[in-house]
Design a protein around this motif. Sequence first.
Motif, mmCIF file in Angstrom:
data_model
loop_
_atom_site.group_PDB
_atom_site.id
_atom_site.type_symbol
_atom_site.label_atom_id
_atom_site.label_comp_id
_atom_site.label_asym_id
_atom_site.label_seq_id
_atom_site.Cartn_x
_atom_site.Cartn_y
_atom_site.Cartn_z
ATOM 1 N N THR A 46 0.926 5.189 -20.325
ATOM 2 C CA THR A 46 1.601 6.089 -19.399
ATOM 3 C C THR A 46 1.959 5.303 -18.145
ATOM 4 O OG1 THR A 46 0.211 7.895 -20.210
ATOM 5 C CG2 THR A 46 1.359 8.270 -18.142
ATOM 6 N N ASN A 47 3.100 5.608 -17.586
ATOM 7 C CA ASN A 47 3.494 4.992 -16.319
ATOM 8 C C ASN A 47 3.119 5.903 -15.158
ATOM 9 O OD1 ASN A 47 6.302 3.853 -18.061
ATOM 10 N ND2 ASN A 47 4.871 2.491 -17.073
ATOM 11 N N PHE A 48 2.914 5.261 -14.013
ATOM 12 C CA PHE A 48 2.811 6.006 -12.776
ATOM 13 C C PHE A 48 3.475 5.235 -11.659
ATOM 14 C CE2 PHE A 48 -0.497 3.115 -12.425
ATOM 15 C CZ PHE A 48 -1.658 3.472 -11.760
ATOM 16 N N THR A 49 3.680 5.893 -10.531
ATOM 17 C CA THR A 49 4.432 5.305 -9.426
ATOM 18 C C THR A 49 3.531 4.392 -8.592
ATOM 19 O OG1 THR A 49 3.907 7.078 -7.886
ATOM 20 C CG2 THR A 49 5.865 7.388 -9.282
ATOM 21 N N LEU A 50 4.164 3.590 -7.751
ATOM 22 C CA LEU A 50 3.402 2.749 -6.827
ATOM 23 C C LEU A 50 2.517 3.598 -5.925
ATOM 24 C CD1 LEU A 50 6.011 0.062 -5.711
ATOM 25 C CD2 LEU A 50 3.858 -0.350 -6.892
ATOM 26 N N GLU A 51 3.021 4.746 -5.494
ATOM 27 C CA GLU A 51 2.246 5.632 -4.632
ATOM 28 C C GLU A 51 1.011 6.152 -5.369
ATOM 29 O OE1 GLU A 51 5.639 6.029 -5.153
ATOM 30 O OE2 GLU A 51 6.147 5.010 -3.284
ATOM 31 N N GLU A 52 1.191 6.554 -6.625
ATOM 32 C CA GLU A 52 0.048 7.027 -7.415
ATOM 33 C C GLU A 52 -0.944 5.895 -7.649
ATOM 34 O OE1 GLU A 52 2.078 10.468 -10.215
ATOM 35 O OE2 GLU A 52 2.500 8.358 -10.668
ATOM 36 N N GLN A 53 -0.437 4.693 -7.922
ATOM 37 C CA GLN A 53 -1.300 3.539 -8.148
ATOM 38 C C GLN A 53 -2.125 3.224 -6.903
ATOM 39 O OE1 GLN A 53 0.348 -0.417 -8.037
ATOM 40 N NE2 GLN A 53 -0.802 -1.015 -9.858
ATOM 41 N N SER A 54 -1.492 3.276 -5.744
ATOM 42 C CA SER A 54 -2.189 2.902 -4.503
ATOM 43 C C SER A 54 -3.390 3.789 -4.214
ATOM 44 C CB SER A 54 -1.216 2.925 -3.325
ATOM 45 O OG SER A 54 -0.816 4.244 -3.041
ATOM 46 N N LYS A 55 -3.422 4.978 -4.790
ATOM 47 C CA LYS A 55 -4.546 5.897 -4.572
ATOM 48 C C LYS A 55 -5.763 5.558 -5.434
ATOM 49 C CE LYS A 55 -1.485 9.658 -3.299
ATOM 50 N NZ LYS A 55 -0.879 10.929 -3.701
ATOM 51 N N VAL A 56 -5.562 4.741 -6.479
ATOM 52 C CA VAL A 56 -6.677 4.485 -7.406
ATOM 53 C C VAL A 56 -7.118 3.026 -7.479
ATOM 54 C CG1 VAL A 56 -6.141 6.484 -8.854
ATOM 55 C CG2 VAL A 56 -5.129 4.259 -9.398
ATOM 56 N N ILE A 57 -6.426 2.119 -6.787
ATOM 57 C CA ILE A 57 -6.827 0.712 -6.840
ATOM 58 C C ILE A 57 -7.590 0.327 -5.581
ATOM 59 C CG2 ILE A 57 -4.982 -0.002 -8.397
ATOM 60 C CD1 ILE A 57 -3.407 -1.006 -6.004
ATOM 61 N N VAL A 58 -8.433 -0.667 -5.728
ATOM 62 C CA VAL A 58 -9.251 -1.127 -4.608
ATOM 63 C C VAL A 58 -8.437 -2.023 -3.674
ATOM 64 C CG1 VAL A 58 -11.311 -2.431 -3.995
ATOM 65 C CG2 VAL A 58 -11.343 -0.949 -6.006
ATOM 66 N N ALA A 59 -7.736 -3.001 -4.255
ATOM 67 C CA ALA A 59 -6.955 -3.948 -3.458
ATOM 68 C C ALA A 59 -5.469 -3.763 -3.763
ATOM 69 C CB ALA A 59 -7.374 -5.376 -3.779
ATOM 70 N N PRO A 60 -4.618 -3.893 -2.755
ATOM 71 C CA PRO A 60 -3.177 -3.758 -3.013
ATOM 72 C C PRO A 60 -2.663 -4.841 -3.949
ATOM 73 C CG PRO A 60 -3.624 -4.193 -0.668
ATOM 74 C CD PRO A 60 -4.929 -4.166 -1.378
ATOM 75 N N ARG A 61 -1.628 -4.515 -4.686
ATOM 76 C CA ARG A 61 -1.013 -5.453 -5.619
ATOM 77 C C ARG A 61 0.326 -5.912 -5.066
ATOM 78 N NH1 ARG A 61 -5.556 -4.954 -7.324
ATOM 79 N NH2 ARG A 61 -6.147 -4.315 -9.397
ATOM 80 N N SER A 62 0.684 -7.140 -5.392
ATOM 81 C CA SER A 62 2.007 -7.622 -5.015
ATOM 82 C C SER A 62 2.863 -7.699 -6.271
ATOM 83 C CB SER A 62 1.912 -9.001 -4.355
ATOM 84 O OG SER A 62 1.485 -9.955 -5.295
ATOM 85 N N ASN A 63 4.114 -7.426 -6.106
ATOM 86 C CA ASN A 63 5.080 -7.514 -7.200
ATOM 87 C C ASN A 63 6.230 -8.363 -6.703
ATOM 88 O OD1 ASN A 63 3.925 -5.491 -9.165
ATOM 89 N ND2 ASN A 63 4.072 -4.253 -7.314
ATOM 90 N N ASN A 64 6.580 -9.403 -7.491
ATOM 91 C CA ASN A 64 7.636 -10.279 -7.009
ATOM 92 C C ASN A 64 8.196 -11.163 -8.113
ATOM 93 O OD1 ASN A 64 5.987 -12.710 -7.230
ATOM 94 N ND2 ASN A 64 4.906 -11.963 -5.439
ATOM 95 N N GLU A 65 9.344 -11.737 -7.781
ATOM 96 C CA GLU A 65 9.929 -12.778 -8.624
ATOM 97 C C GLU A 65 9.820 -14.080 -7.854
ATOM 98 O OE1 GLU A 65 14.020 -14.128 -10.923
ATOM 99 O OE2 GLU A 65 13.998 -12.248 -9.805
#
Length: 128
Positions: free
Chosen positions: A100-119
Amino acid sequence: MVQVEELLKEYDNVCTLRVRMPISSDLNNPRNFITKIARYDKVVNIPNSMTILDELLPISIEMAKRDCRGIWNFTNPGVVSHNEILEMYKKYINPDFKWTNFTLEEQSKVIVAPRSNNEMDASKLKAE
């Protein structure tokens, strides 16, 4: 990581390889990016640079032989999304796999450390 790079750049005999979301053919390795995201209940479908270790590790040996130095983005060119990885996992490894997919906002509520996304720019590595 940035602090380590800052310290190491003072030395002219160091080669730093920036690995990003490492993928290998060893699906039993818990640090393999495919193994990690296949265990998640939900993933954010964002394209990212990734390091395919089976392809790039032989290049690292050649870089050592050539005495390459400095900081290198050690990723394959381009980006791959999390869904693309999981679609291949489903096709080649487990046809019953679901996610299942979820949004960055939903993810930020359940992870301990922020994630970076990049090329990351792999043109320096490609040129070598």
